[in-house]
Design an enzyme around this catalytic site. Structure first.
Site, PDB file in Angstrom:
ATOM      1  N   ASP A  97       0.820  -1.210   0.000  1.00  0.00           N
ATOM      2  CA  ASP A  97       0.000   0.000   0.000  1.00  0.00           C
ATOM      3  C   ASP A  97       0.852   1.257   0.000  1.00  0.00           C
ATOM      4  O   ASP A  97       0.515   2.242  -0.634  1.00  0.00           O
ATOM      5  CB  ASP A  97      -0.990   0.004   1.185  1.00  0.00           C
ATOM      6  CG  ASP A  97      -0.299  -0.214   2.514  1.00  0.00           C
ATOM      7  OD1 ASP A  97       0.855  -0.695   2.531  1.00  0.00           O
ATOM      8  OD2 ASP A  97      -0.906   0.094   3.551  1.00  0.00           O
ATOM      9  N   ASP A 100       7.425   3.858   2.527  1.00  0.00           N
ATOM     10  CA  ASP A 100       7.677   4.955   3.453  1.00  0.00           C
ATOM     11  C   ASP A 100       9.205   5.085   3.604  1.00  0.00           C
ATOM     12  O   ASP A 100       9.850   5.735   2.787  1.00  0.00           O
ATOM     13  CB  ASP A 100       6.970   4.562   4.762  1.00  0.00           C
ATOM     14  CG  ASP A 100       6.819   5.688   5.747  1.00  0.00           C
ATOM     15  OD1 ASP A 100       7.637   6.602   5.732  1.00  0.00           O
ATOM     16  OD2 ASP A 100       5.874   5.651   6.558  1.00  0.00           O
ATOM     17  N   PHE A 149       0.236  11.177   8.339  1.00  0.00           N
ATOM     18  CA  PHE A 149      -0.208   9.834   8.686  1.00  0.00           C
ATOM     19  C   PHE A 149      -1.527   9.553   7.980  1.00  0.00           C
ATOM     20  O   PHE A 149      -2.520  10.239   8.196  1.00  0.00           O
ATOM     21  CB  PHE A 149      -0.360   9.679  10.202  1.00  0.00           C
ATOM     22  CG  PHE A 149      -0.376   8.234  10.596  1.00  0.00           C
ATOM     23  CD1 PHE A 149       0.806   7.563  10.873  1.00  0.00           C
ATOM     24  CD2 PHE A 149      -1.576   7.522  10.648  1.00  0.00           C
ATOM     25  CE1 PHE A 149       0.803   6.216  11.190  1.00  0.00           C
ATOM     26  CE2 PHE A 149      -1.590   6.173  10.961  1.00  0.00           C
ATOM     27  CZ  PHE A 149      -0.404   5.522  11.238  1.00  0.00           C
ATOM     28  N   ARG A 162      -9.196   0.620   8.028  1.00  0.00           N
ATOM     29  CA  ARG A 162      -8.773  -0.043   6.794  1.00  0.00           C
ATOM     30  C   ARG A 162      -9.919  -0.127   5.775  1.00  0.00           C
ATOM     31  O   ARG A 162      -9.690  -0.222   4.583  1.00  0.00           O
ATOM     32  CB  ARG A 162      -8.280  -1.461   7.092  1.00  0.00           C
ATOM     33  CG  ARG A 162      -6.981  -1.534   7.894  1.00  0.00           C
ATOM     34  CD  ARG A 162      -6.429  -2.944   7.828  1.00  0.00           C
ATOM     35  NE  ARG A 162      -5.456  -3.252   8.870  1.00  0.00           N
ATOM     36  CZ  ARG A 162      -4.147  -3.045   8.775  1.00  0.00           C
ATOM     37  NH1 ARG A 162      -3.636  -2.523   7.694  1.00  0.00           N
ATOM     38  NH2 ARG A 162      -3.341  -3.386   9.766  1.00  0.00           N
TER      39      ARG A 162
HETATM   40  C1  PRP Z   1       3.302  -0.555   6.367  1.00  0.00           C
HETATM   41  C2  PRP Z   1       2.990  -0.672   4.891  1.00  0.00           C
HETATM   42  C3  PRP Z   1       4.254  -1.216   4.299  1.00  0.00           C
HETATM   43  C4  PRP Z   1       5.329  -0.713   5.232  1.00  0.00           C
HETATM   44  C5  PRP Z   1       6.043   0.433   4.585  1.00  0.00           C
HETATM   45  O1  PRP Z   1       2.994  -1.745   6.976  1.00  0.00           O
HETATM   46  O2  PRP Z   1       1.897  -1.530   4.671  1.00  0.00           O
HETATM   47  O3  PRP Z   1       4.255  -2.628   4.263  1.00  0.00           O
HETATM   48  O4  PRP Z   1       4.699  -0.286   6.422  1.00  0.00           O
HETATM   49  O5  PRP Z   1       6.947   1.027   5.454  1.00  0.00           O
HETATM   50  P1  PRP Z   1       8.490   1.172   5.172  1.00  0.00           P
HETATM   51  O6  PRP Z   1       8.675   1.662   3.752  1.00  0.00           O
HETATM   52  O7  PRP Z   1       8.916   2.208   6.186  1.00  0.00           O
HETATM   53  O8  PRP Z   1       9.156  -0.142   5.415  1.00  0.00           O
HETATM   54  P2  PRP Z   1       2.760  -1.887   8.558  1.00  0.00           P
HETATM   55  O9  PRP Z   1       4.029  -2.387   9.181  1.00  0.00           O
HETATM   56  O10 PRP Z   1       2.176  -0.612   9.067  1.00  0.00           O
HETATM   57  O11 PRP Z   1       1.733  -3.077   8.718  1.00  0.00           O
HETATM   58  P3  PRP Z   1       0.282  -3.265   8.098  1.00  0.00           P
HETATM   59  O12 PRP Z   1       0.453  -3.300   6.594  1.00  0.00           O
HETATM   60  O13 PRP Z   1      -0.176  -4.563   8.665  1.00  0.00           O
HETATM   61  O14 PRP Z   1      -0.589  -2.112   8.522  1.00  0.00           O
END
Ligand code: PRP
Length: 177
Positions: A97, A100, A149, A162
């Protein structure tokens, strides 16, 4: 109190998903594809994307975490659930999704290359370049977003929001809480 501010509407998201599906279809040209969703955030985007790609695909999921319950990245990626399907010689498309810090995408690229996938590409609905901590290539990006956020369309805050059809920023209430 928190408030939700609309950032990307449902119709804008659907246009973006259609654009990505077209690009992917044009690049792979009927070659089989293993689509790997990154749980949990990608599941809404992935289900819309694969239904518009019109390609022969398999779907599998991995579960990793880089945030835990915190809004700040811990800087570490942990693999909780790896792939069940063999990736040897396959074209792997990792679907997430949001990119970051880039740590998750970089980790998964290495994970699939190490398992001898033929090609590994990353597709993310959202890209937040302001937070990048590693120079990872994101092959397909829907929208570049500011450093806020975001929730909705699969993205959560403490596992909430979600299910929302659009993307919102989570704003602190006027009382500062
Ligand atoms: C979020 C998102 C990505 C990741 C990106 O997942 O879905 O997988 O963080 O972050 P990064 O580029 O800093 O590594 P999260 O760990 O929030 O879990 P979730 O998808 O279960 O909400």
């Amino acid at each position: 109190m928190t408030a939700l501010k609309l950032i990307i509407s449902e119709s804008q998201i659907q246009e973006g998903v259609g654009r990505l599906a077209q690009q992917i279809r044009a690049d792979y040209q009927d070659q089989p594809l293993l689509v790997v969703g990154v749980l949990h955030g990608s599941f809404v985007f992935l289900s819309d994307l694969i239904r518009r790609m019109d390609l022969p695909i398999q779907v599998d999921f991995v579960r990793v975490s880089s945030y835990g319950e915190l809004a700040q990245s811990s800087g570490k990626v942990r693999l909780h659930h790896g792939i069940r399907t063999s990736v040897v010689g396959k074209n792997v498309l990792v679907v997430d999704d949001i990119v970051d810090t880039g740590l998750t995408a970089q980790f998964l690229r290495g994970y699939f290359e190490g398992r001898r996938a033929s090609t590994v590409r990353i597709c993310s609905l959202l890209d937040k370049p302001a937070r990048r901590r590693t120079a990872v290539t994101v092959d397909y990006t829907g929208f570049e977003v500011p450093d806020q956020f975001l929730v909705g369309y699969g993205l959560d805050y403490n596992q909430q929001y979600r299910e929302l059809r659009a993307l919102y920023s989570l704003e602190a209430g006027t009382d500062g809480s």
